[in-house]
Scaffold this active site. Sequence first.
Site, PDB file in Angstrom:
ATOM      1  N   ASP A 153     -29.297 -21.004  25.763  1.00 58.59           N
ATOM      2  CA  ASP A 153     -29.297 -22.372  25.249  1.00 58.59           C
ATOM      3  C   ASP A 153     -30.418 -22.480  24.232  1.00 58.59           C
ATOM      4  OD1 ASP A 153     -27.211 -23.275  26.904  1.00 58.59           O
ATOM      5  OD2 ASP A 153     -28.595 -23.692  28.543  1.00 58.59           O
TER       6      ASP A 153
ATOM      7  N   ASP B 171     -21.464 -25.557  25.054  1.00 60.10           N
ATOM      8  CA  ASP B 171     -21.638 -26.797  25.813  1.00 60.10           C
ATOM      9  C   ASP B 171     -21.107 -27.997  25.038  1.00 60.10           C
ATOM     10  OD1 ASP B 171     -22.923 -25.322  27.803  1.00 60.10           O
ATOM     11  OD2 ASP B 171     -24.926 -25.794  27.045  1.00 60.10           O
TER      12      ASP B 171
END
Length: 190
Positions: A111, A127
């Site tokens: 991320d 995401d």
Amino acid sequence: MAFWMFLTVFLIAADRITKYLAVLYLKPVYSHTLIKGVFQLVFVENEGAAFGLLPGSRWLFVPFTVVVCVIIVIYFFKGKNSNIIKLALVLVFAGALGNFFDRLFFGKVVDFLYFMPINFPVFNVADICVVAGTCLFSVIVLFFDRTPLETVKSIVMTPKMSKHIIEQVTKELTEEADIPEYPLKNAKEE
């Protein structure tokens, strides 16, 4: 059909490339501010689900993602779907595969996008795809057309599929958590 395949491949490639660039350029410096006080690139390796929930549950998410992807593919080809439903399905499918690849081969998801004003958890392109597709699908089902929901129920709720999903998830949960089995007492015995 070619358009939807191209879009799926494009979204997965965008996710893979941005994660590769994050590992290559962001990991050594950890963070880089793009808009002061608003948006920052921050390198995070997430071993859990979305937003860091359930860390270390890799083998729970791998079969779950496979099941979700199979349901999406069946749903995509079953019946007549509007283009907006197809878009929602492609977004969720591409995002799920993007993070699935990381979990399967690396044990964690990279991320790197951080929206500071609301202190939102660090996220990635996959995401964004999953959340956008899920929101789009939900809005359609809740406010415009319940047909997609009925079709999903007919795919998921076949007795054989439901039993398999429940058995698989139960197996993964008990193996990961290493929960000892205790005999249950009958309430009348006490």
